[in-house]
Design a protein around this motif. Structure first.
Motif, PDB file in Angstrom:
ATOM      1  N   GLY A 139     -21.584 -73.136  37.715  1.00 42.61           N
ATOM      2  CA  GLY A 139     -20.799 -73.068  38.830  1.00 42.61           C
ATOM      3  C   GLY A 139     -20.211 -71.539  39.097  1.00 42.61           C
ATOM      4  N   ASN A 140     -20.969 -70.813  38.221  1.00 45.40           N
ATOM      5  CA  ASN A 140     -20.485 -69.214  38.264  1.00 45.40           C
ATOM      6  C   ASN A 140     -21.309 -68.319  39.519  1.00 45.40           C
ATOM      7  OD1 ASN A 140     -18.874 -68.935  35.867  1.00 45.40           O
ATOM      8  ND2 ASN A 140     -20.884 -69.555  34.686  1.00 45.40           N
ATOM      9  N   VAL A 141     -20.840 -67.546  39.945  1.00 47.82           N
ATOM     10  CA  VAL A 141     -21.551 -66.625  40.776  1.00 47.82           C
ATOM     11  C   VAL A 141     -21.881 -65.188  40.374  1.00 47.82           C
ATOM     12  CG1 VAL A 141     -20.442 -67.901  42.732  1.00 47.82           C
ATOM     13  CG2 VAL A 141     -19.523 -65.652  41.656  1.00 47.82           C
ATOM     14  N   ARG A 142     -22.512 -64.487  41.220  1.00 52.05           N
ATOM     15  CA  ARG A 142     -22.883 -63.113  40.625  1.00 52.05           C
ATOM     16  C   ARG A 142     -21.762 -62.326  40.363  1.00 52.05           C
ATOM     17  NH1 ARG A 142     -28.608 -61.805  42.063  1.00 52.05           N
ATOM     18  NH2 ARG A 142     -29.653 -63.522  43.355  1.00 52.05           N
ATOM     19  N   GLU A 143     -21.749 -61.732  39.365  1.00 52.28           N
ATOM     20  CA  GLU A 143     -20.876 -60.647  38.940  1.00 52.28           C
ATOM     21  C   GLU A 143     -21.248 -59.146  38.412  1.00 52.28           C
ATOM     22  OE1 GLU A 143     -17.368 -62.309  36.576  1.00 52.28           O
ATOM     23  OE2 GLU A 143     -18.773 -64.102  36.333  1.00 52.28           O
ATOM     24  N   ARG A 144     -20.495 -58.144  38.575  1.00 51.71           N
ATOM     25  CA  ARG A 144     -20.888 -57.076  37.993  1.00 51.71           C
ATOM     26  C   ARG A 144     -20.988 -56.941  36.530  1.00 51.71           C
ATOM     27  NH1 ARG A 144     -20.344 -53.251  42.165  1.00 51.71           N
ATOM     28  NH2 ARG A 144     -18.916 -53.801  43.729  1.00 51.71           N
ATOM     29  N   VAL A 145     -20.208 -57.569  35.829  1.00 52.68           N
ATOM     30  CA  VAL A 145     -20.218 -57.615  34.379  1.00 52.68           C
ATOM     31  C   VAL A 145     -21.485 -58.497  33.980  1.00 52.68           C
ATOM     32  CG1 VAL A 145     -18.961 -59.742  34.023  1.00 52.68           C
ATOM     33  CG2 VAL A 145     -18.913 -57.954  32.191  1.00 52.68           C
ATOM     34  N   THR A 146     -22.010 -59.255  34.694  1.00 59.72           N
ATOM     35  CA  THR A 146     -23.390 -60.098  34.418  1.00 59.72           C
ATOM     36  C   THR A 146     -24.570 -59.314  34.509  1.00 59.72           C
ATOM     37  OG1 THR A 146     -22.135 -61.955  35.361  1.00 59.72           O
ATOM     38  CG2 THR A 146     -24.351 -62.154  34.714  1.00 59.72           C
ATOM     39  N   MET A 147     -24.504 -57.979  35.550  1.00 51.03           N
ATOM     40  CA  MET A 147     -25.667 -57.323  35.755  1.00 51.03           C
ATOM     41  C   MET A 147     -25.973 -56.643  34.247  1.00 51.03           C
ATOM     42  SD  MET A 147     -26.962 -54.077  36.219  1.00 51.03           S
ATOM     43  CE  MET A 147     -28.544 -53.631  37.343  1.00 51.03           C
ATOM     44  N   ASN A 148     -27.491 -56.553  33.789  1.00 51.54           N
ATOM     45  CA  ASN A 148     -27.835 -56.154  32.798  1.00 51.54           C
ATOM     46  C   ASN A 148     -27.499 -54.814  32.053  1.00 51.54           C
ATOM     47  OD1 ASN A 148     -30.507 -54.207  32.787  1.00 51.54           O
ATOM     48  ND2 ASN A 148     -30.574 -55.648  34.443  1.00 51.54           N
ATOM     49  N   CYS A 149     -26.984 -54.007  33.012  1.00 53.84           N
ATOM     50  CA  CYS A 149     -26.706 -52.613  32.585  1.00 53.84           C
ATOM     51  C   CYS A 149     -25.080 -52.651  32.483  1.00 53.84           C
ATOM     52  CB  CYS A 149     -27.260 -51.456  33.608  1.00 53.84           C
ATOM     53  SG  CYS A 149     -28.849 -51.503  33.889  1.00 53.84           S
ATOM     54  N   SER A 150     -24.538 -53.679  32.219  1.00 53.59           N
ATOM     55  CA  SER A 150     -22.835 -53.533  32.305  1.00 53.59           C
ATOM     56  C   SER A 150     -22.301 -53.094  30.824  1.00 53.59           C
ATOM     57  CB  SER A 150     -22.253 -54.925  32.600  1.00 53.59           C
ATOM     58  OG  SER A 150     -22.620 -55.775  31.464  1.00 53.59           O
ATOM     59  N   GLY A 151     -23.124 -52.970  29.878  1.00 49.49           N
ATOM     60  CA  GLY A 151     -22.694 -52.426  28.585  1.00 49.49           C
ATOM     61  C   GLY A 151     -22.753 -51.173  28.884  1.00 49.49           C
ATOM     62  N   LYS A 152     -23.875 -50.587  29.303  1.00 51.21           N
ATOM     63  CA  LYS A 152     -23.923 -49.074  29.811  1.00 51.21           C
ATOM     64  C   LYS A 152     -22.841 -48.496  30.444  1.00 51.21           C
ATOM     65  CE  LYS A 152     -26.959 -47.225  32.519  1.00 51.21           C
ATOM     66  NZ  LYS A 152     -28.126 -46.886  33.170  1.00 51.21           N
ATOM     67  N   HIS A 153     -22.685 -49.245  31.565  1.00 47.23           N
ATOM     68  CA  HIS A 153     -21.637 -48.736  32.228  1.00 47.23           C
ATOM     69  C   HIS A 153     -20.131 -48.977  31.766  1.00 47.23           C
ATOM     70  CE1 HIS A 153     -23.665 -48.294  36.482  1.00 47.23           C
ATOM     71  NE2 HIS A 153     -24.599 -48.721  35.750  1.00 47.23           N
ATOM     72  N   ALA A 154     -19.967 -49.727  30.984  1.00 46.57           N
ATOM     73  CA  ALA A 154     -18.493 -49.971  30.116  1.00 46.57           C
ATOM     74  C   ALA A 154     -18.446 -48.813  29.412  1.00 46.57           C
ATOM     75  CB  ALA A 154     -18.684 -51.372  29.489  1.00 46.57           C
ATOM     76  N   ALA A 155     -19.632 -48.398  28.743  1.00 48.04           N
ATOM     77  CA  ALA A 155     -19.306 -47.067  27.701  1.00 48.04           C
ATOM     78  C   ALA A 155     -19.047 -45.944  28.428  1.00 48.04           C
ATOM     79  CB  ALA A 155     -20.579 -46.974  27.024  1.00 48.04           C
ATOM     80  N   MET A 156     -19.949 -45.899  29.697  1.00 48.76           N
ATOM     81  CA  MET A 156     -19.837 -44.894  30.546  1.00 48.76           C
ATOM     82  C   MET A 156     -18.212 -44.425  31.021  1.00 48.76           C
ATOM     83  SD  MET A 156     -23.244 -44.571  32.803  1.00 48.76           S
ATOM     84  CE  MET A 156     -24.673 -43.709  32.315  1.00 48.76           C
ATOM     85  N   LEU A 157     -17.748 -45.658  31.461  1.00 46.17           N
ATOM     86  CA  LEU A 157     -16.392 -45.447  31.742  1.00 46.17           C
ATOM     87  C   LEU A 157     -15.406 -45.348  30.762  1.00 46.17           C
ATOM     88  CD1 LEU A 157     -16.412 -48.877  34.262  1.00 46.17           C
ATOM     89  CD2 LEU A 157     -15.890 -46.422  34.840  1.00 46.17           C
ATOM     90  N   ALA A 158     -15.683 -45.956  29.605  1.00 44.24           N
ATOM     91  CA  ALA A 158     -14.665 -45.610  28.606  1.00 44.24           C
ATOM     92  C   ALA A 158     -14.782 -44.107  28.002  1.00 44.24           C
ATOM     93  CB  ALA A 158     -15.380 -46.503  27.382  1.00 44.24           C
ATOM     94  N   VAL A 159     -15.901 -43.644  28.103  1.00 41.54           N
ATOM     95  CA  VAL A 159     -16.047 -42.003  27.953  1.00 41.54           C
ATOM     96  C   VAL A 159     -15.057 -41.373  28.733  1.00 41.54           C
ATOM     97  CG1 VAL A 159     -18.072 -41.313  28.615  1.00 41.54           C
ATOM     98  CG2 VAL A 159     -17.123 -40.324  26.541  1.00 41.54           C
ATOM     99  N   CYS A 160     -15.180 -41.747  30.004  1.00 38.86           N
ATOM    100  CA  CYS A 160     -14.524 -40.819  30.973  1.00 38.86           C
ATOM    101  C   CYS A 160     -12.984 -41.080  30.978  1.00 38.86           C
ATOM    102  CB  CYS A 160     -14.732 -41.582  32.671  1.00 38.86           C
ATOM    103  SG  CYS A 160     -16.360 -41.252  33.090  1.00 38.86           S
ATOM    104  N   VAL A 161     -12.399 -42.291  30.517  1.00 41.79           N
ATOM    105  CA  VAL A 161     -11.095 -42.534  30.219  1.00 41.79           C
ATOM    106  C   VAL A 161     -10.707 -41.476  28.992  1.00 41.79           C
ATOM    107  CG1 VAL A 161      -9.350 -44.170  29.267  1.00 41.79           C
ATOM    108  CG2 VAL A 161     -10.944 -44.867  30.982  1.00 41.79           C
ATOM    109  N   ARG A 162     -11.450 -41.800  28.088  1.00 39.62           N
ATOM    110  CA  ARG A 162     -11.244 -40.953  26.951  1.00 39.62           C
ATOM    111  C   ARG A 162     -11.156 -39.431  27.123  1.00 39.62           C
ATOM    112  NH1 ARG A 162     -13.008 -36.460  23.462  1.00 39.62           N
ATOM    113  NH2 ARG A 162     -12.874 -36.870  21.349  1.00 39.62           N
ATOM    114  N   ASN A 163     -11.887 -38.710  28.265  1.00 37.12           N
ATOM    115  CA  ASN A 163     -11.825 -37.389  28.443  1.00 37.12           C
ATOM    116  C   ASN A 163     -11.112 -37.138  29.498  1.00 37.12           C
ATOM    117  OD1 ASN A 163     -13.524 -36.615  26.242  1.00 37.12           O
ATOM    118  ND2 ASN A 163     -15.315 -36.956  27.252  1.00 37.12           N
ATOM    119  N   GLY A 164     -10.467 -38.058  30.248  1.00 36.78           N
ATOM    120  CA  GLY A 164      -9.794 -37.715  31.240  1.00 36.78           C
ATOM    121  C   GLY A 164     -10.593 -37.528  32.617  1.00 36.78           C
TER     122      GLY A 164
END
Length: 332
Positions: A139-164
């Motif tokens: 019963g799930n629907v399409r999500e951003r986190v389900t997209m196959n590149c979500s791990g890369k994007h999560a890491a990209m966002l995390a390093v942005c938070v780390r560096n301001g």
């Protein structure tokens, strides 16, 4: 007006230049009849980095698509994010959308005060068809986190938070992270980025030649221990199921041929480096992933890889009803 009266400006116009077709890398054989061909370019590098074999024009720029992900992950490390093990492997992944992939992507976001809503990936289903069916059946629907590149994007966002750095513009080519990615790609490939585009996930995409792509993978497996490049290679090789999935050739190859680094990309791109520096890269011109396995298996054979997984990767049967009636096979 007769044919002799045609204005000279028209009659003397040069014929359009003919662009030669790329060579055939694989053929489609059904019931003994060759019904199609897959063309492209391929390069094999010897352990010392010299070109051992080239088919087509491996110097011509291509978009490596997700085969660029190891370089993107190395840039994230260089920018100061301390990733290791499964988290680093997922940062370089085109994951299948299996539960353990999605759970870790969510954890990586939460660890830095982020949520899946911060991702700028397009909403998607799991990449693996088996996982996609199970996902929809639940019963799930399409999500951003389900997209196959979500791990890369999560890491990209995390390093942005780390560096301001601004997280809202983390995919802008002018963003500090994306400028660093471009530097890492050019350095690893040993050539400048030829073109800049946008990948399917929305991230900036750097074009290089296939020879440069093979050089980049070679440089990662031969990099000094502890360097960003070697850390990425080691994490991918230690946790290949996080790089791809349990039913994916990249996983099989890295799991069954010790020391191998392997990453496919959309539009039928593949790059591989063996532990001693032998490496390969190719692209199927029409983007058909069905030819990827047979071409990869043959390229591995030419590099001297002798392992049961090669035959498994190379098998690409054609069906007629419920019966196997042909195959896709490499031609070189």
């Amino acid at each position: 007006m007769t044919s002799t009266d045609v204005p000279s400006a028209i009659s003397s116009a040069p014929a359009p230049a003919t662009v030669p077709a790329p060579p055939v890398l694989a053929e489609v054989v059904r019931s003994g009849f060759t019904e199609g061909h897959h063309r492209g370019a391929l390069v094999l590098l010897a352990a010392d980095g010299s070109v051992e074999r080239a088919i087509g024009d491996p110097a011509a720029p291509v978009f490596p698509r997700s085969s660029n992900k190891p370089m993107q992950a190395a840039a994230i490390l260089r920018a100061g994010l301390d990733l290791a093990d499964e988290r680093l492997a997922l940062a370089a992944a085109s994951h299948s959308g299996e539960p353990f992939h999605l759970d870790l992507a969510r954890k990586m976001l939460a660890e830095h005060g982020l949520s899946p809503a911060d991702l700028q990936t397009p909403p998607d289903l799991p990449l693996d068809p088996v996982e996609a069916e199970a996902y929809l059946a639940a019963g799930n629907v399409r999500e951003r986190v389900t997209m196959n590149c979500s791990g890369k994007h999560a890491a990209m966002l995390a390093v942005c938070v780390r560096n301001g750095w601004d997280t809202a513009t983390y995919l802008d080519p002018a963003h500090p992270l994306q400028r660093l990615v471009g530097e890492v790609v050019a350095e690893a490939a040993g050539e400048p980025v030829a073109e800049l585009g946008t990948d399917g996930c929305g991230a900036p995409l750097m074009a290089i030649g296939l020879t440069g792509l093979a050089r980049a993978f070679r440089s990662f497996v031969l990099a000094e221990p502890g360097s960003a490049e070697r850390r990425v290679a080691d994490a991918m090789r230690a946790h290949p199921e996080y790089v791809a999935g349990t039913r994916r050739p990249d996983t099989w190859l890295m799991r069954e041929v010790p020391g191998t680094l392997s990453k496919m990309g959309a539009e039928a791109v593949q790059a591989v480096a063996l532990a001693d520096g032998r490496s390969l890269a190719f692209k199927i011109d029409d983007g058909s992933v069905r030819a990827l396995g047979p071409v990869l298996a043959r390229a591995l054979e030419l590099l001297g890889v002798d392992a049961p997984v090669v035959a498994r990767i190379g098998r690409s049967p054609l069906m007629g009803g419920a019966a196997e009636v042909g195959e896709i096979r490499a031609t070189f």
